[in-house]
Design a protein around this motif. Structure first.
Motif, PDB file in Angstrom:
ATOM      1  N   ALA A 171     -50.611 -37.048  58.300  1.00  0.00           N
ATOM      2  CA  ALA A 171     -50.779 -37.898  59.487  1.00  0.00           C
ATOM      3  C   ALA A 171     -52.062 -37.551  60.230  1.00  0.00           C
ATOM      4  O   ALA A 171     -52.747 -38.440  60.762  1.00  0.00           O
ATOM      5  CB  ALA A 171     -49.572 -37.742  60.406  1.00  0.00           C
ATOM      6  N   THR A 172     -52.397 -36.270  60.257  1.00  0.00           N
ATOM      7  CA  THR A 172     -53.623 -35.839  60.952  1.00  0.00           C
ATOM      8  C   THR A 172     -54.863 -36.404  60.270  1.00  0.00           C
ATOM      9  O   THR A 172     -55.763 -36.938  60.924  1.00  0.00           O
ATOM     10  CB  THR A 172     -53.697 -34.305  60.989  1.00  0.00           C
ATOM     11  N   PHE A 173     -54.906 -36.299  58.939  1.00  0.00           N
ATOM     12  CA  PHE A 173     -56.051 -36.834  58.206  1.00  0.00           C
ATOM     13  C   PHE A 173     -56.099 -38.359  58.297  1.00  0.00           C
ATOM     14  O   PHE A 173     -57.184 -38.952  58.427  1.00  0.00           O
ATOM     15  CB  PHE A 173     -55.986 -36.403  56.741  1.00  0.00           C
ATOM     16  N   ALA A 174     -54.922 -39.003  58.234  1.00  0.00           N
ATOM     17  CA  ALA A 174     -54.904 -40.465  58.331  1.00  0.00           C
ATOM     18  C   ALA A 174     -55.354 -40.920  59.715  1.00  0.00           C
ATOM     19  O   ALA A 174     -55.992 -41.971  59.855  1.00  0.00           O
ATOM     20  CB  ALA A 174     -53.496 -40.985  58.037  1.00  0.00           C
ATOM     21  N   GLY A 175     -55.040 -40.112  60.721  1.00  0.00           N
ATOM     22  CA  GLY A 175     -55.405 -40.485  62.084  1.00  0.00           C
ATOM     23  C   GLY A 175     -56.901 -40.513  62.341  1.00  0.00           C
ATOM     24  O   GLY A 175     -57.372 -41.253  63.216  1.00  0.00           O
ATOM     25  N   VAL A 176     -57.658 -39.722  61.592  1.00  0.00           N
ATOM     26  CA  VAL A 176     -59.120 -39.701  61.781  1.00  0.00           C
ATOM     27  C   VAL A 176     -59.832 -40.549  60.739  1.00  0.00           C
ATOM     28  O   VAL A 176     -61.064 -40.671  60.774  1.00  0.00           O
ATOM     29  CB  VAL A 176     -59.658 -38.253  61.738  1.00  0.00           C
ATOM     30  N   ALA A 177     -59.067 -41.130  59.811  1.00  0.00           N
ATOM     31  CA  ALA A 177     -59.684 -41.975  58.787  1.00  0.00           C
ATOM     32  C   ALA A 177     -60.091 -43.302  59.409  1.00  0.00           C
ATOM     33  O   ALA A 177     -59.361 -43.873  60.222  1.00  0.00           O
ATOM     34  CB  ALA A 177     -58.708 -42.212  57.639  1.00  0.00           C
ATOM     35  N   PRO A 178     -61.267 -43.817  59.047  1.00  0.00           N
ATOM     36  CA  PRO A 178     -61.719 -45.080  59.644  1.00  0.00           C
ATOM     37  C   PRO A 178     -61.016 -46.282  59.026  1.00  0.00           C
ATOM     38  O   PRO A 178     -60.487 -46.214  57.918  1.00  0.00           O
ATOM     39  CB  PRO A 178     -63.212 -45.096  59.301  1.00  0.00           C
ATOM     40  N   GLY A 179     -61.038 -47.369  59.771  1.00  0.00           N
ATOM     41  CA  GLY A 179     -60.548 -48.632  59.228  1.00  0.00           C
ATOM     42  C   GLY A 179     -59.050 -48.835  59.389  1.00  0.00           C
ATOM     43  O   GLY A 179     -58.307 -47.931  59.769  1.00  0.00           O
ATOM     44  N   PRO A 180     -58.589 -50.048  59.074  1.00  0.00           N
ATOM     45  CA  PRO A 180     -57.166 -50.394  59.245  1.00  0.00           C
ATOM     46  C   PRO A 180     -56.237 -49.652  58.299  1.00  0.00           C
ATOM     47  O   PRO A 180     -55.081 -49.426  58.616  1.00  0.00           O
ATOM     48  CB  PRO A 180     -57.144 -51.901  58.961  1.00  0.00           C
ATOM     49  N   LEU A 181     -56.740 -49.249  57.111  1.00  0.00           N
ATOM     50  CA  LEU A 181     -55.886 -48.546  56.157  1.00  0.00           C
ATOM     51  C   LEU A 181     -55.453 -47.194  56.711  1.00  0.00           C
ATOM     52  O   LEU A 181     -54.282 -46.804  56.589  1.00  0.00           O
ATOM     53  CB  LEU A 181     -56.622 -48.369  54.832  1.00  0.00           C
ATOM     54  N   GLY A 182     -56.405 -46.493  57.344  1.00  0.00           N
ATOM     55  CA  GLY A 182     -56.073 -45.206  57.949  1.00  0.00           C
ATOM     56  C   GLY A 182     -55.066 -45.363  59.075  1.00  0.00           C
ATOM     57  O   GLY A 182     -54.137 -44.567  59.210  1.00  0.00           O
ATOM     58  N   ALA A 183     -55.251 -46.407  59.877  1.00  0.00           N
ATOM     59  CA  ALA A 183     -54.320 -46.645  60.987  1.00  0.00           C
ATOM     60  C   ALA A 183     -52.926 -46.971  60.476  1.00  0.00           C
ATOM     61  O   ALA A 183     -51.920 -46.506  61.028  1.00  0.00           O
ATOM     62  CB  ALA A 183     -54.847 -47.782  61.858  1.00  0.00           C
TER      63      ALA A 183
END
Length: 520
Positions: free
Chosen positions: A479-491
């Motif tokens: 969740a931490t890595f996904a939270g800083v990932a850019p774009g709608p996929l990360g969100a």
């Protein structure tokens, strides 16, 4: 095709067992770190029969899960030898999982050599669904083991033209029926073998003889426990007609193809690797396809065809029902195909694939454990609430009740939890609590439908979900890595992970002893 002859794989090594022992130790460690635990479903039935058999209580069962003595007998034996407890109750599933790793290791070593063997064992040791299956009180790991065992024995029987091996193959086929009767349809792959290889051997009758021995053994157990040798068949056919034909279960023929090739949550990259191996084998090596590889290709394709396209009803027309937990049945041949492919590459390239594959598998296994633990986290909280209020009556969801039954059977002190469907007028001096668990309420068809909380119920407290494992840490990192990932996929990924981390808590209400549903 001609019949199978000896494969020309890499020679085996006297030190072949050393990597296997290391991989088995690693497999045990992974399975303990990501122990799934109970979910309050069929595992309650399996645990009950395990305890009954372990304590020498032989009673007639009227649900097919209670009649699966291929699971219940060895599981009960472990219970009797090692004593009560979660680990001993789960031991047969764990042992079955480890033995299947051993099986693919030695089969790959026999036909391709040590390198393919340790790659196959390593892939299976990390498979997310194989890990979670090994930590569930359920018959699937044993069913997968004995299906794989019967096919491997058949391979060696074909090589040696051995009546004994054919007979032992039949015993293994029969044991699959003992473990999980609904998947005995897999024997159709042997008919496909005769078609693909275009041959017949009278020695195959010995497979049938072995199967008949196990069938008559089944009849004997049914006669001894239920007084009717056909008791099991009556229950099985009733279950099929009631719960499978025309039911809500998945019957779409490409279900397993979708899960194995595109939905990687359960199997990681095993499906794509095995598919690539099949393409490479048929395109590059077709003219010099070794017999072992050809056999494994038949094994994988045969299982997929049988469990995808076999019709179980003509009116209405319906293909065989599918379940995600049956993916375990395909793991052995697919693992072997992937291992063959990677063993063709240099060690550097093999490791370049295996290391990310293992990392992805750990991630997916952690997420699967968290998903499983999150589902029953409110049930565990309800149990603790009931323990803290032993003088009160607690009414909750069917899963909440089932989980309390599970731990009661394990010998833990858990007050009785009843379902909301049992809620009725109680004596005036009784303290009554109703629990609304938004995660599990409605999961069972026996759950009462609660569209809105009755007006006369008084809010009492909110229960914090509990009982998470190592998977929570893995999910938190993801969740931490996904939270800083850019774009709608990360969100989107971050939202999914946060939902796994924070299941909606259960609410407890004080219920009036008279007219508890506020009617009139």
């Amino acid at each position: 095709m001609a019949s199978i002859s000896n494969s020309t794989g890499t020679s085996t090594s006297a030190y072949g067992a050393l990597p296997l022992l290391a991989i088995l130790a690693l497999a045990v460690l992974i399975r303990q770190l990501f122990f799934g635990g109970p979910v309050g479903s069929d595992d309650v039935v399996y645990l009950g029969r395990t305890i009954d058999v372990g304590e020498g209580l032989w009673t007639a069962a009227h649900y097919n899960g209670g009649l699966r003595y291929g699971y219940n007998l060895p599981s009960g034996a472990f219970w009797a030898v090692f004593g009560p407890g979660m680990q001993s109750a789960n031991l047969f599933s764990l042992v079955s999982s480890l033995l299947e790793i051993v099986l693919v290791y030695f089969f790959a070593m026999k036909i391709w050599g040590v390198r393919a063997a340790w790659i196959a064992a390593l892939i299976m040791a990390f498979l997310p669904m194989h890990v979670l299956g090994a930590t569930a009180i359920h018959a699937d790991p044993a069913a997968a083991l004995f299906i794989s065992l019967s096919v491997v024995i058949f391979y060696f029987a074909e090589q040696a033209k051995s009546r004994l091996l054919y007979f032992v193959c039949g015993l293994s086929v029969g044991y699959v029926f003992w473990v999980k009767e609904l998947i005995i349809v897999y024997v159709l792959i042997f008919g496909l073998y005769a078609l693909v290889y275009w041959r017949w051997s009278n020695l195959w009758f010995f497979v049938g003889f072995g199967g008949l021995v196990m069938l008559f053994g089944h009849f004997a157990i049914m006669w001894a426990t239920a007084g009717d040798p056909f008791h099991g068949f009556r229950i099985y056919f009733m279950q099929i007609s009631r719960d499978f034909i025309g039911s809500y279960k998945e019957t779409e023929p490409f279900y397993y193809f979708r899960y194995l090739l595109f939905d990687v949550r359960h199997t990681g990259l095993l499906g794509p690797l095995a598919a690539l191996a099949a393409v490479v084998a048929l395109v590059r090596f077709r003219s010099r396809l070794d017999p072992g590889l050809a056999f494994v290709l038949w094994w994988a394709a045969g299982l997929l065809v049988v469990f995808s396209f076999t019709p179980i009803s003509l009116a209405p027309f319906q293909f065989i029902t599918k379940q995600s937990n049956y993916l375990n049945l395909f793991f052995a041949p697919l693992t072997l195909l992937a291992a063959w492919l990677l063993s063709q590459w240099s060690l550097r390239w093999s490791l370049a694939v295996l290391l990310p594959l293992a990392a992805l598998s750990v991630l997916l296994t952690g997420l699967k454990q968290q998903d499983k633990r999150a589902f029953v986290s409110n049930s565990r909280a309800v149990i603790e609430f009931a323990r803290a209020n032993p003088e009160a009556e607690v009414y909750a969801s069917v899963n909440n009740r089932n989980m309390s039954t599970f731990y009661t059977r394990l010998g833990e002190p858990v007050p009785t939890i009843r379902t909301l469907g049992e809620l009725q007028n109680r004596p005036a001096d009784t303290r009554v609590f109703a629990v609304f668990d938004p995660v599990t309420q409605g999961w069972s068809p026996r759950d009462v439908e609660v569209e809105e909380i009755p007006a006369c119920w008084t809010p009492y407290t909110t229960l914090e979900p509990i009982g998470f494992g190592t998977g929570r840490l893995v999910t938190l990192v993801a969740a931490t890595f996904a939270g800083v990932a850019p774009g709608p996929l990360g969100a989107k990924a971050s939202g999914i992970f946060q939902e796994l981390l924070s299941p909606e808590p259960a609410q407890v209400y004080v219920v009036p002893t008279e007219n508890p549903w506020c009617q009139g």
